[in-house]
Write a protein that holds these residues in place. Structure first.
Motif, PDB file in Angstrom:
ATOM      1  N   SER A   1       0.826  -1.206   0.000  1.00 17.00           N
ATOM      2  CA  SER A   1       0.000   0.000   0.000  1.00 17.00           C
ATOM      3  C   SER A   1       0.861   1.257   0.000  1.00 17.00           C
ATOM      4  CB  SER A   1      -0.908   0.010   1.235  1.00 17.00           C
ATOM      5  OG  SER A   1      -1.643   1.209   1.289  1.00 17.00           O
ATOM      6  N   ASN A   2       0.370   2.280  -0.676  1.00 14.75           N
ATOM      7  CA  ASN A   2       1.083   3.552  -0.681  1.00 14.75           C
ATOM      8  C   ASN A   2       0.558   4.490   0.407  1.00 14.75           C
ATOM      9  OD1 ASN A   2      -1.391   4.089  -1.830  1.00 14.75           O
ATOM     10  ND2 ASN A   2      -0.588   5.511  -3.344  1.00 14.75           N
ATOM     11  N   LYS A   3      -0.415   4.030   1.178  1.00 13.61           N
ATOM     12  CA  LYS A   3      -0.980   4.830   2.264  1.00 13.61           C
ATOM     13  C   LYS A   3      -0.623   4.185   3.594  1.00 13.61           C
ATOM     14  CE  LYS A   3      -4.241   7.148  -0.301  1.00 13.61           C
ATOM     15  NZ  LYS A   3      -4.431   8.530  -0.384  1.00 13.61           N
ATOM     16  N   PRO A   4      -0.257   5.009   4.572  1.00 15.32           N
ATOM     17  CA  PRO A   4       0.018   4.435   5.895  1.00 15.32           C
ATOM     18  C   PRO A   4      -1.281   3.896   6.510  1.00 15.32           C
ATOM     19  CG  PRO A   4       0.129   6.837   5.975  1.00 15.32           C
ATOM     20  CD  PRO A   4      -0.077   6.441   4.545  1.00 15.32           C
ATOM     21  N   GLU A   5      -1.148   2.843   7.296  1.00 16.74           N
ATOM     22  CA  GLU A   5      -2.325   2.279   7.940  1.00 16.74           C
ATOM     23  C   GLU A   5      -2.879   3.283   8.921  1.00 16.74           C
ATOM     24  OE1 GLU A   5      -2.172  -1.677   9.494  1.00 16.74           O
ATOM     25  OE2 GLU A   5      -0.678  -2.258   8.021  1.00 16.74           O
ATOM     26  N   GLN A   6      -4.206   3.457   8.896  1.00 16.38           N
ATOM     27  CA  GLN A   6      -4.834   4.399   9.814  1.00 16.38           C
ATOM     28  C   GLN A   6      -5.189   3.671  11.094  1.00 16.38           C
ATOM     29  OE1 GLN A   6      -8.092   6.392   8.003  1.00 16.38           O
ATOM     30  NE2 GLN A   6      -6.851   7.265   6.358  1.00 16.38           N
ATOM     31  N   GLU A   7      -5.009   4.376  12.191  1.00 16.27           N
ATOM     32  CA  GLU A   7      -5.357   3.788  13.473  1.00 16.27           C
ATOM     33  C   GLU A   7      -6.872   3.776  13.618  1.00 16.27           C
ATOM     34  OE1 GLU A   7      -3.391   5.620  16.766  1.00 16.27           O
ATOM     35  OE2 GLU A   7      -1.552   5.886  15.626  1.00 16.27           O
TER      36      GLU A   7
END
Length: 69
Positions: free
Chosen positions: A61-67
């Protein structure tokens, strides 16, 4: 970026075997596994089918994992 190399290692599958199943050269599959070249979406889908996994498992993924809250 893709996770082809990691998935092959997890499954104990050689790049030469995948190249044969895909009908591509070892050098091409090795370029995919080393992230020197990215496969077309159609090829990525075919790799996922051959490895019996969801195509999403092959992609970083190019997006950081959201908390989650």
């Amino acid at each position: 970026m893709n996770r082809i190399k990691e998935v092959l290692e997890q499954k104990g599958i050689k790049q030469t075997w995948l190249a044969e199943k895909l009908g591509k050269s070892y050098n091409m599959v090795n370029a995919y596994a080393q992230n020197r070249q990215q496969p077309r979406l159609e090829t990525l889908m075919e790799i996922a089918e051959i490895l019996d996994i969801d195509v999403k498992e092959l992609i970083i993924s190019n997006k950081p994992e959201q908390e989650s809250k």
